[in-house]
Design a protein around this motif. Structure first.
Motif, PDB file in Angstrom:
ATOM      1  N   GLU A  48      54.993  38.066  44.542  1.00  0.00           N
ATOM      2  CA  GLU A  48      54.134  38.684  43.538  1.00  0.00           C
ATOM      3  C   GLU A  48      53.005  37.726  43.130  1.00  0.00           C
ATOM      4  N   GLU A  49      51.807  38.266  43.062  1.00  0.00           N
ATOM      5  CA  GLU A  49      50.689  37.476  42.540  1.00  0.00           C
ATOM      6  C   GLU A  49      50.255  38.108  41.242  1.00  0.00           C
ATOM      7  N   GLN A  50      49.979  37.256  40.265  1.00  0.00           N
ATOM      8  CA  GLN A  50      49.651  37.796  38.968  1.00  0.00           C
ATOM      9  C   GLN A  50      48.532  37.011  38.339  1.00  0.00           C
ATOM     10  N   SER A  51      47.744  37.693  37.584  1.00  0.00           N
ATOM     11  CA  SER A  51      46.676  37.001  36.880  1.00  0.00           C
ATOM     12  C   SER A  51      46.420  37.723  35.563  1.00  0.00           C
ATOM     13  N   VAL A  52      46.475  36.981  34.481  1.00  0.00           N
ATOM     14  CA  VAL A  52      46.162  37.537  33.176  1.00  0.00           C
ATOM     15  C   VAL A  52      44.912  36.832  32.695  1.00  0.00           C
ATOM     16  N   LEU A  53      43.918  37.603  32.318  1.00  0.00           N
ATOM     17  CA  LEU A  53      42.689  36.947  31.906  1.00  0.00           C
ATOM     18  C   LEU A  53      41.943  37.803  30.899  1.00  0.00           C
ATOM     19  N   SER A  54      40.970  37.187  30.334  1.00  0.00           N
ATOM     20  CA  SER A  54      40.108  37.895  29.408  1.00  0.00           C
ATOM     21  C   SER A  54      38.840  38.232  30.170  1.00  0.00           C
ATOM     22  N   ALA A  55      38.620  39.537  30.398  1.00  0.00           N
ATOM     23  CA  ALA A  55      37.537  39.948  31.288  1.00  0.00           C
ATOM     24  C   ALA A  55      36.352  40.510  30.509  1.00  0.00           C
ATOM     25  N   THR A  87      32.668  42.839  30.889  1.00  0.00           N
ATOM     26  CA  THR A  87      32.110  43.898  31.720  1.00  0.00           C
ATOM     27  C   THR A  87      31.303  43.285  32.857  1.00  0.00           C
ATOM     28  N   GLY A  88      31.576  43.802  34.048  1.00  0.00           N
ATOM     29  CA  GLY A  88      30.849  43.313  35.212  1.00  0.00           C
ATOM     30  C   GLY A  88      31.556  42.176  35.917  1.00  0.00           C
ATOM     31  N   GLN A  89      32.588  41.625  35.262  1.00  0.00           N
ATOM     32  CA  GLN A  89      33.292  40.492  35.856  1.00  0.00           C
ATOM     33  C   GLN A  89      34.086  40.934  37.076  1.00  0.00           C
ATOM     34  N   SER A  90      34.206  40.008  38.012  1.00  0.00           N
ATOM     35  CA  SER A  90      34.937  40.335  39.220  1.00  0.00           C
ATOM     36  C   SER A  90      36.224  39.523  39.267  1.00  0.00           C
ATOM     37  N   ILE A  91      37.318  40.180  39.652  1.00  0.00           N
ATOM     38  CA  ILE A  91      38.639  39.559  39.609  1.00  0.00           C
ATOM     39  C   ILE A  91      39.231  39.570  41.010  1.00  0.00           C
ATOM     40  N   GLU A  92      39.707  38.408  41.450  1.00  0.00           N
ATOM     41  CA  GLU A  92      40.332  38.314  42.766  1.00  0.00           C
ATOM     42  C   GLU A  92      41.843  38.399  42.614  1.00  0.00           C
ATOM     43  N   ILE A  93      42.446  39.247  43.398  1.00  0.00           N
ATOM     44  CA  ILE A  93      43.919  39.261  43.401  1.00  0.00           C
ATOM     45  C   ILE A  93      44.378  39.742  44.775  1.00  0.00           C
TER      46      ILE A  93
END
Lengths: 703, 167, 179
Positions: free
Chosen positions: A567-574, A576-582
């Motif tokens: 499992e890969e997990q990422s918790v972040l504060s995003a 608008t327009g931000q790009s998230i890699e998972i």
């Protein structure tokens, strides 16, 4: 007025159900203690040969039943005490109609939002969508027990139809009697533990609203699937009680119960799948099984029904394992009833007093104890008399299925002990402890892995007798392939924990063994001069159903193991327009909009999902606010990709005024869902073909 | 599955006001949010590990790592503080257990009260093994294991009859 | 022999029914405190805005029995319980301290007490909720009885009603005061 009619119908139903239990009862005869010392063994041995039984006479059954119950000693049935033969149909049909009437009137009061009714005021609201008003009628609390009553009385009718067409049951009277007892006890629980028809002295203007956590299309089917499954188990229970005193657990009995077993097993499986998927999509952390009381309440009867299913197949083939099969039949329904009681009575809930159910379901409990004390007493009296025809060796299909059923029962016992242990410890003055997922995983994983080992082996074994050497020859390829898979996975992830790794390896074992067996049966047996198409026909959809269920189980275990390791997990504060890699995905966060829902307000976020710079899909996770109950729920958005699930959920604003976003990539998670669907599909295919076969058999010629 | 606010049981009107009020149990704080995470990934990983072992007190079988409850949030923060203060994992767990008792441990500790629980899987497997062993021994003693002496031809024919569809 | 085996299920199920029926009505949600008989934790809480005194560990070790009530303005059961706290303060003749748990705005607690009446000897403000955790609080309201040596003698979880006050809390306090 409608509700009072429903209430009256339910009371009448309960009384009629008890009448039915007594009228058709094998105990409803006058016996006296005579001086004649008849040994019940003698009767049981002649049971099959008593001709009056075959012509539908009831005296023989009663005779055996009471002598089985009351020996040792001189108990004799007084001649002429048998009741005049009463037609089977009228009472069950009347009871079923009354149940449907009561259910309809209860649903009607929810649909029309009659808040003078306590239950409507508690579980519904004028703003609740129609569909969920119906769900509020049948899902929570005593409404669910009423649904159980309705479905069980309908199951009795289905049994009578089956009996009328196929004439499989030798003593339908006794089965109808036990069904009456079950329906009566459940109806008594509805009436006394907390009736859905109670009026309020001071009705509120509006209700408290439907449980927001359950407001979902899938959840609509949970209660019906669960209670329909339990109703099917009650027919199995009744048929076993009816067959025990006469030791009549033979092939015809098994054939009669096969469709009931498959249907109940499939329905319980469906209830579990729904509960797993809902947990998965409602929480933000991609877990799908918590081992809490309400989940274990379904898992328990499912495990025992699975064990019963396999023993029934053995019994149908060779008339062996009778006592064990009977014990499983009784226990499956018992576990279902007890589990329902446990999860309903909130005994294991840590909820504050205000949230607890005020009804303690004492009648449901007492009904359970009385019914099953009687059932197990009967079993213990006659189990020793069941004539065994265990004509198989240690290495044989029967053995594999028998041992697997024992392991399933062990798994069920572990689940039961883990569930009730904290309760008993507390009551017996011990400390307050929690038995959480780590215990269940540690205790059940080894048993599950051993079961997988046998599961791969079982379908390839021959009935009755097989040689270890020839089994080894046949399984060589599957063994090598699964070892290669395990090594491959291990080498790529050298630090992977051993249990999930073993899970993946054994899943590969099951799949390769099943496919290898299929290949062998299709091609190797061609030398009988049959074409391979003929072979496919010969294999039949029943074999297909079994293979599907086994492969499904393997996929489920493999998927669950793999997703827990990788499992890969990422918790972040995003923003608008931000790009998230998972994982292999790239998500673009497009912001949150506040939207009105049917009876809730929702913050809906938009994510555009890319893979290799190509847009794949758009995901819309939500946080809903239900003002009526003042509760927020989270609805994650899930994308089932080809190599894993993308699981996205949103939370509050973070301190830096971004949006809290929880994204997960769960590799091979789709395998879990595909596995569950395959298991269900296996059950459905099996049921359908079984029915077609039965119709053909009866329509064309007897075997 | 956790259904915190699922109401079971017949209506108790006076209680309903309380139910509404207890919405604080569902007050959103959200399982692990970025604000509470530690900058040191190794410490954060340890914190997650510990959190997964601790029960959210107001939930069913849910760890504080998984829970949205307010108290779970506070406990997560507390665990991280303990780690920053130099506690080992066990010390951090003991810190919470000292306040809330064994109840917070999802994995029940091995002690006299739980001997039976932890022994039960072994006992059950042992009993099942004995029963199965007994079954085969009894069968053997009663001499029903060996099928009649058949010629190869007969055996083959029998197999065809017994395994027509192979299921 | 067989007869006696058959009796086993009867006995088992009777026992099962017995143990469940005797326990079924009891509140299963209350988790007894792990701190009973142990010294109250060290703490020091600031006063509410505009007030002089907060509470601290020293208040509990004055050699006499005292009570700590955990409350919050956002907690409706506390509202229902409040008249009983007033009675407790009036009838028990021991200091009753208030622990104001996790207010979003410190002023909320003051407003609430102004509205509901203030029976407390002193109130401490626990914005972070940390002191409450040290006390093992898991749901508001909770009430602790502390003996003269500063040990936690009793813990009540959930709102106090008339019955609890008269049958449990007051007798317990009286007993502790005696010796």
């Amino acid at each position: 007025m409608i509700a009072e009619t429903g209430h009256f119908a339910l009371i009448l139903l309960m009384m009629l159900a008890f009448c039915q239990a007594i009228l058709f009862s094998p105990l409803g005869i006058v016996f006296r203690r005579g001086s004649l010392g008849l040994r019940n063994t003698a009767h049981l041995q002649t049971a099959g040969g008593v001709s009056s039984l075959d012509t539908g006479g009831q005296h023989g059954f009663w005779h055996h039943f009471s002598s089985a119950l009351l020996t040792p000693g001189a108990v004799r049935i007084s001649p002429g005490a048998s009741l005049s033969p009463m037609p089977l149909w009228p009472l069950p049909v009347l009871i079923c109609l009354l149940a449907l009437g009561a259910q309809a009137s209860q649903i009607y009061s929810f649909v029309t939002s009659d808040f003078t009714l306590a239950m409507v005021a508690q579980y519904s609201h004028s703003s609740t969508p129609l569909m969920y008003r119906i769900a509020a009628a049948i899902s929570p609390d005593c409404g669910a027990t009423l649904l159980w009553v309705t479905l069980t009385s309908s199951a009795a009718i289905l049994f009578l139809i089956q009996n009328a067409i196929f004439k499989k049951a030798e003593n339908p009277q006794a089965i109808v009697s036990v069904m009456g007892l079950v329906v009566g006890l459940l109806a008594a629980s509805v009436l006394i533990d907390g009736t859905p028809f109670a009026r309020l002295a001071a009705p509120p203007l509006d209700g408290q609203g439907f449980d927001p956590q359950s407001q979902d299309i899938l959840d609509l089917f949970y209660s019906p699937a669960l209670y329909a499954g339990l109703s099917g188990l009650s027919v199995i229970f009744a048929a076993t009680i009816a067959a025990l005193p006469r030791a009549a657990l033979h092939r015809a009995w098994a054939e009669m119960l096969r469709p009931w077993t498959l249907i109940s097993w499939t329905l319980l499986g469906a209830a579990m799948a729904i509960s797993a998927y809902r947990a998965y999509s409602q929480q933000s952390w991609g877990n799908w099984w918590y081992w809490d009381a309400s989940e274990n309440a379904v898992l328990l009867p499912w495990l025992l029904a699975t064990a019963f299913l396999h023993c029934l197949a053995v019994l149908e083939k060779t008339e062996a394992l009778k006592p064990w099969t009977a014990l499983l039949a009784l226990s499956a329904f018992g576990a279902g009833w007890f589990g329902t009681f446990l999860s309903r009575s909130d005994l294991l809930g840590p909820l504050p007093a205000a949230l607890r159910s005020s009804g303690d379901n004492a009648v449901l409990l007492v009904g359970f104890c009385v019914l099953f004390a009687g059932a197990y007493y009967l079993f213990a009296r006659v189990a020793g008399q069941l004539r065994e025809n265990a004509d198989f060796t240690l290495v044989s299909r029967e053995s594999a299925m028998f041992i697997n059923s024992v392991m399933l029962a062990v798994a069920a016992a572990i689940v039961l002990i883990g569930t009730v242990y904290p309760l008993f410890l507390r009551w017996l003055g011990g400390t307050i402890i929690t038995v959480g997922p780590p215990f269940f995983v540690q205790a059940l994983m080894p048993v599950t892995l051993a079961m997988l080992l046998l599961m791969g082996l079982s379908p390839t074994l021959r009935w009755r007798v097989d040689g270890a050497a020839s089994v080894g020859r046949r399984m060589k390829l599957a063994l090598i392939l699964s070892i290669i898979v395990t090594l491959f996975v291990w080498m790529r992830h050298i630090d992977a924990p051993s249990l999930p790794l073993l899970g993946i390896g054994l899943a590969a074992w099951v799949v390769t063994a099943a496919l290898g067996d299929l290949w062998e049966k299709l091609w190797r047996h061609r030398d009988h001069g049959e074409s391979k198409y003929r072979n496919i026909q010969l294999l039949g959809p029943r074999y297909l159903g079994m293979s599907l269920a086994h492969i499904g189980m393997a996929l489920l275990i493999a998927g669950g193991s793999a997703s827990s390791i990788w499992e890969e997990q990422s918790v972040l504060s995003a923003r608008t327009g931000q790009s998230i890699e998972i994982g292999p995905y790239n998500l673009q966060y497009e912001g949150v909009s506040l939207l009105p829902g049917e009876n809730f307000a929702t913050r809906k976020a938009k994510f555009i999902v890319y893979r290799n710079a190509q847009p794949v899909t758009e995901l819309y996770p939500e946080v809903r606010y239900y003002p009526i109950r003042g509760v927020e729920t989270k609805e994650s958005a899930i994308w089932h990709g080809r190599d894993g699930d993308l699981h996205v959920s949103i939370g509050d604003r973070a301190e830096d005024s971004g949006r809290i976003v929880d994204v997960r990539f769960l590799p091979m998670m789709p395998w879990v869902w595909a596995g569950m669907l395959l298991i269900l599909l296996g059950g459905i295919i099996n049921v359908l073909t079984r029915m077609i076969l039965l119709f053909k058999k009866n329509g064309v010629s007897a075997p | 599955m956790i259904r915190l606010l699922r109401l079971n049981g017949p209506l108790m009107l006076p209680m309903l006001a309380l139910v509404m009020a207890l919405a604080f149990y569902a007050r959103p704080a959200y399982a692990v949010n970025p604000d509470e995470m530690l900058s040191d990934p190794a410490l954060e990983a340890r914190a997650r590990e510990i959190s997964e072992e601790l029960r959210c007190l107001v939930c069913q079988n849910q760890s504080i790592d998984d829970s949205d409850a307010d108290l779970a949030h506070d406990l997560r923060v507390l665990v991280r503080e303990r780690l920053l203060a130099g506690d080992t994992n066990q010390q951090a767990i003991n810190y919470i257990v000292a306040r809330y008792g064994d109840y917070v441990l999802l994995n029940p500790p091995l002690k006299p009260d739980t001997y039976i629980l932890w022994a039960s899987p072994f006992i059950l497997v042992g009993l099942a093994g004995l029963a199965v062993f007994g079954f085969y021994r009894r069968k053997k003693r009663e001499g029903r294991t060996t099928p009649a002496n058949l010629t190869d031809q007969e055996r083959k024919r029998l197999n065809e009859i017994l395994n027509p569809s192979g299921d | 022999m067989r007869f006696w085996i058959a009796v086993i299920p009867l006995v088992l199920f009777a026992a099962l029914a017995g143990i469940f029926l005797t326990n079924i009505g009891k509140d299963q949600s209350v988790i007894p405190s792990a701190l009973i008989g142990k010294p109250a934790p060290e703490f020091s809480l600031p006063p509410l805005p505009g007030r002089e005194t907060g509470i601290s560990h020293a208040d509990l070790t004055q050699g006499h029995v005292s009570v700590i009530n955990v409350f919050a303005s956002w907690c409706v059961p506390c509202r229902a319980e409040h008249p009983m706290i007033k009675r407790l303060a009036a009838e028990a003749d021991v200091p009753v301290y208030g622990l104001n748990y996790k207010e979003k705005d410190p002023q909320d607690g003051v407003n609430w007490l102004d509205e509901m009446g203030d029976p407390y000897t002193a109130v401490g403000m626990d914005i972070s909720g940390r002191t409450a955790i040290d006390f093992g609080v898991y749901g508001v309201p909770e009430t602790f009885i502390i003996d003269g040596e500063g040990k936690i003698a009793y813990k009540q979880v959930g709102p106090i009603d008339e019955k609890t006050l008269e049958d449990v809390l007051l007798p317990k306090i009286r007993e502790l005061k005696k010796g």
